[in-house]
Design an enzyme around this catalytic site. Structure first.
Site, PDB file in Angstrom:
ATOM      1  N   TYR A  98      24.829   2.219 -10.202  1.00  0.00           N
ATOM      2  CA  TYR A  98      25.168   2.804 -11.733  1.00  0.00           C
ATOM      3  C   TYR A  98      24.646   2.896 -12.559  1.00  0.00           C
ATOM      4  O   TYR A  98      25.018   5.069 -12.917  1.00  0.00           O
ATOM      5  CB  TYR A  98      26.410   1.901 -11.914  1.00  0.00           C
ATOM      6  CG  TYR A  98      27.825   2.472 -13.108  1.00  0.00           C
ATOM      7  CD1 TYR A  98      28.201   2.694 -12.390  1.00  0.00           C
ATOM      8  CD2 TYR A  98      27.546   1.887 -13.568  1.00  0.00           C
ATOM      9  CE1 TYR A  98      30.435   3.601 -12.750  1.00  0.00           C
ATOM     10  CE2 TYR A  98      28.527   2.197 -15.051  1.00  0.00           C
ATOM     11  CZ  TYR A  98      29.913   2.554 -14.545  1.00  0.00           C
ATOM     12  OH  TYR A  98      31.066   3.322 -15.403  1.00  0.00           O
TER      13      TYR A  98
ATOM     14  N   ILE B  48      35.508  -1.045 -21.199  1.00  0.00           N
ATOM     15  CA  ILE B  48      36.322  -0.612 -21.596  1.00  0.00           C
ATOM     16  C   ILE B  48      37.987  -1.967 -21.163  1.00  0.00           C
ATOM     17  O   ILE B  48      37.273  -2.222 -19.583  1.00  0.00           O
ATOM     18  CB  ILE B  48      36.853   1.078 -21.238  1.00  0.00           C
ATOM     19  CG1 ILE B  48      36.047   1.947 -22.233  1.00  0.00           C
ATOM     20  CG2 ILE B  48      38.514   1.060 -20.797  1.00  0.00           C
ATOM     21  CD1 ILE B  48      36.562   1.757 -23.812  1.00  0.00           C
TER      22      ILE B  48
END
Ligand code: NAP
Length: 246
Positions: free
Chosen positions: A154, A187
């Site tokens: 990622y 987030i």
């Protein structure tokens, strides 16, 4: 044809993309809400926008599939006639020790996160170049800046997005197109649902502003980069992260 400015956001059925779509509509854009698997959720995003006086359409396309991306572009152009702002937000993540990352997982991560942004940008760009204006905003991550343990695949994909943003900004500046990157910190979305409340608290405690970020924090950063106030900003990485990475 649409008379408002048009903003396209990929992966807008949930999380950050859904909030970018909603805030863009409140700011007066006609919004194209792209989704892949979550049709109902994307329709709810559109209902929320319309309930608050905005205007939008939702269109399905897997950003990692070239044929679907090209058809997505054709549908947008037929409906809207132009695109002012493209937000490359669609992305996937997963946790794995580096030695356990399969070639398939590596390829899937890069297909969606990197190739997806490449395919969508390549499809929409000629019409922006033709008009000599446009904004492209690519969603990366703090992990693309500083790297995350157990998320090498990622992190590498998100670092690639930063490289793509910087190079494309140089290529497109003379065509009047700004290309920037937003690299959010942690987030509160589905992407982090594998983290326990204790993990989230620990991350908030590590953050100088003492909280986890929201999709609203990211959406407002994106809309700033889309606005006239950001007309001299290109090739930059802006990181709404509460000071988590400085
Ligand atoms: P999320 O809640 O998991 O939502 C991901 C979105 O991407 C969904 O709307 C999903 O659509 C879409 N998507 C996934 N694969 C797609 C594909 N092949 N084609 C089209 N759309 C696809 O994630 P999020 O937290 O909102 O993340 C949005 C972006 O912010 C991602 O690029 C992510 O890497 C980045 N980011 C997130 C965080 C965080 O902490 N959450 C931090 C930094 C950066 P469907 O459900 O319709 O398939």
């Amino acid at each position: 044809m649409i008379n408002q400015k048009v903003l396209v956001v990929t992966g807008a059925s949930r999380g950050i993309g859904a909030e970018i779509a909603y805030q863009a509509a409140l700011a007066g854009y006609y919004v194209v809400v792209n989704y892949n698997k979550s049709k109902e959720s994307a329709e709810k995003v559109c209902e929320r926008i319309k309930a608050d006086g905005g205007d939008c359409v939702c269109i399905k396309a897997d950003v990692s599939d070239e044929t679907q991306v090209n058809s997505f572009y054709e549908q947008v152009m037929e409906l809207c006639g132009r695109v002012d702002v493209l937000v490359n937000n669609a992305g996937i993540s997963s946790f794995s020790l580096f030695t356990d990352i399969s070639s398939e997982l590596w390829d899937k991560t890069f297909d969606v996160n990197v190739k997806g942004q490449f395919l969508v940008t390549r499809a929409f760009l000629p019409s922006m170049i033709h008009r000599k204006e446009g904004r492209i905003i690519n969603i990366s991550s703090v992990w693309g800046i500083c790297g995350s343990s157990c998320e090498v695949h990622y992190s590498a994909s998100k670092a690639a997005i930063i490289g793509m943003t910087k190079a494309l900004a140089k290529e497109l500046g003379p065509s009047g197109i700004c290309v920037n990157c937003v690299a959010p910190g942690v987030i509160d979305t589905d992407m982090n649902k594998a983290l326990s409340p204790d993990d989230m608290k620990a991350l908030a405690d590590e953050t100088p502003l003492c909280r986890i970020g929201t999709s609203f924090d990211v959406a407002k950063t994106v809309l700033f980069l889309a606005s006239d106030d950001a007309s001299f900003i290109t090739g930059q990485v802006i990181s709404p992260n509460g000071g988590f990475v400085i």
